[in-house]
Design an enzyme around this catalytic site. Structure first.
Site, PDB file in Angstrom:
ATOM      1  N   SER A   1      28.870 -35.048  -5.108  1.00 25.12           N
ATOM      2  CA  SER A   1      28.663 -33.671  -4.674  1.00 25.12           C
ATOM      3  C   SER A   1      29.265 -33.507  -3.277  1.00 25.12           C
ATOM      4  O   SER A   1      29.055 -34.340  -2.397  1.00 25.12           O
ATOM      5  CB  SER A   1      27.162 -33.367  -4.630  1.00 25.12           C
ATOM      6  OG  SER A   1      26.921 -32.064  -4.156  1.00 25.12           O
TER       7      SER A   1
ATOM      8  N   LYS B   1      35.610 -31.452  -5.652  1.00 27.93           N
ATOM      9  CA  LYS B   1      36.043 -31.278  -7.049  1.00 27.93           C
ATOM     10  C   LYS B   1      36.287 -29.814  -7.402  1.00 27.93           C
ATOM     11  O   LYS B   1      37.346 -29.452  -7.921  1.00 27.93           O
ATOM     12  CB  LYS B   1      34.992 -31.853  -8.006  1.00 27.93           C
ATOM     13  CG  LYS B   1      34.689 -33.315  -7.819  1.00 27.93           C
ATOM     14  CD  LYS B   1      33.646 -33.802  -8.797  1.00 27.93           C
ATOM     15  CE  LYS B   1      32.324 -33.076  -8.676  1.00 27.93           C
ATOM     16  NZ  LYS B   1      31.675 -33.239  -7.345  1.00 27.93           N
ATOM     17  N   SER B   2      35.301 -28.974  -7.129  1.00 30.58           N
ATOM     18  CA  SER B   2      35.417 -27.560  -7.498  1.00 30.58           C
ATOM     19  C   SER B   2      36.551 -26.878  -6.741  1.00 30.58           C
ATOM     20  O   SER B   2      37.313 -26.087  -7.312  1.00 30.58           O
ATOM     21  CB  SER B   2      34.089 -26.827  -7.238  1.00 30.58           C
ATOM     22  OG  SER B   2      33.083 -27.290  -8.109  1.00 30.58           O
TER      23      SER B   2
ATOM     24  N   SER C   1      29.490 -36.118 -12.978  1.00 30.55           N
ATOM     25  CA  SER C   1      29.556 -37.086 -14.092  1.00 30.55           C
ATOM     26  C   SER C   1      29.444 -38.518 -13.572  1.00 30.55           C
ATOM     27  O   SER C   1      30.402 -39.290 -13.645  1.00 30.55           O
ATOM     28  CB  SER C   1      30.839 -36.894 -14.917  1.00 30.55           C
ATOM     29  OG  SER C   1      31.990 -36.726 -14.135  1.00 30.55           O
TER      30      SER C   1
END
Length: 215
Positions: free
Chosen positions: A40, A44-45, A112
């Site tokens: 987190s 990634k986003s 993941s």
């Protein structure tokens, strides 16, 4: 935890009249899944948003699957227990596989954290003969925690969130990712460039992708 088992009986796969090659020819591209995994706050986003924009601006059909977005719809009935995490990732793997069959370049942004779950998704794609590429969004925990865009690390450190990846739950990084991008050293644009170069090397994308193309 094992892979989900087939519960429904007396069901049979029904082939259609249109082949995967027909669909890919219609779109003028090959489908694949680009699976971004990382802590987190690793980025990634942010990377998938920019990657999707670049691809669409270059006339590629792309769809972005994001962890929080999926949990507000398809997976809204799942929490963050170990079993729910497994099912969350399995469902995403199935959706991405369908998009790949259609000819869509699917990008995902999911922590993941468990290698076994990601391997289930890879096998789903391999069995269907759809390319699956694992991208490790590498970032030291200290850097990801310093960003803490959603305030989750702060809550986890305070004991308000349990089983938080990187704090009291493990993150199993890919042993042999197809691509690694270190967001503590590279800009978003550089990370996207690395992924696009890899996809070009696998004949998923043409060589003339313009990273600076605007709407």
């Amino acid at each position: 935890m094992s892979e989900a088992q087939q519960k429904a009986t007396n069901v049979h796969w029904h082939e259609g009249a249109i082949t995967r090659e027909d669909r890919h020819a219609l779109l003028g591209q090959k489908g694949c899944t680009v699976w971004l995994t990382g802590l987190s706050g690793s980025g990634k986003s942010t990377i998938t948003v920019e990657l999707e924009k670049v691809l669409v601006m270059n006339s590629r059909v792309c769809y972005r699957l994001d962890g929080d977005n999926i949990r507000m719809g398809l997976n809204k009935n799942l929490g963050f227990s170990a079993d729910d995490r497994v099912e969350n990732i399995r469902r995403i793997g199935e959706v991405a596989k369908l998009f790949g069959d259609l000819g869509v370049i699917t990008t995902t942004a999911f922590i993941s954290p468990y290698a076994a779950d990601r391997e289930i998704c890879r096998k789903l794609h391999e069995d269907a003969k759809i390319p699956f590429f694992e991208v490790l969004v590498d970032c030291p925990l200290s850097v990801a925690e310093s960003r803490d865009p959603k305030g989750l690390y702060k809550k986890a450190r305070a004991g308000l969130i349990k089983n938080f990846t990187g704090i009291d739950d493990p993150y199993e990084a890919p042993a042999e990712p197809d691509v690694t991008v270190d967001t503590s050293k590279l800009s978003v644009e550089e990370c996207v460039g690395e992924i696009i170069s890899f996809l070009q090397s696998r004949d998923i994308l043409p060589k003339d992708i313009d990273l600076k193309k605007k709407p």
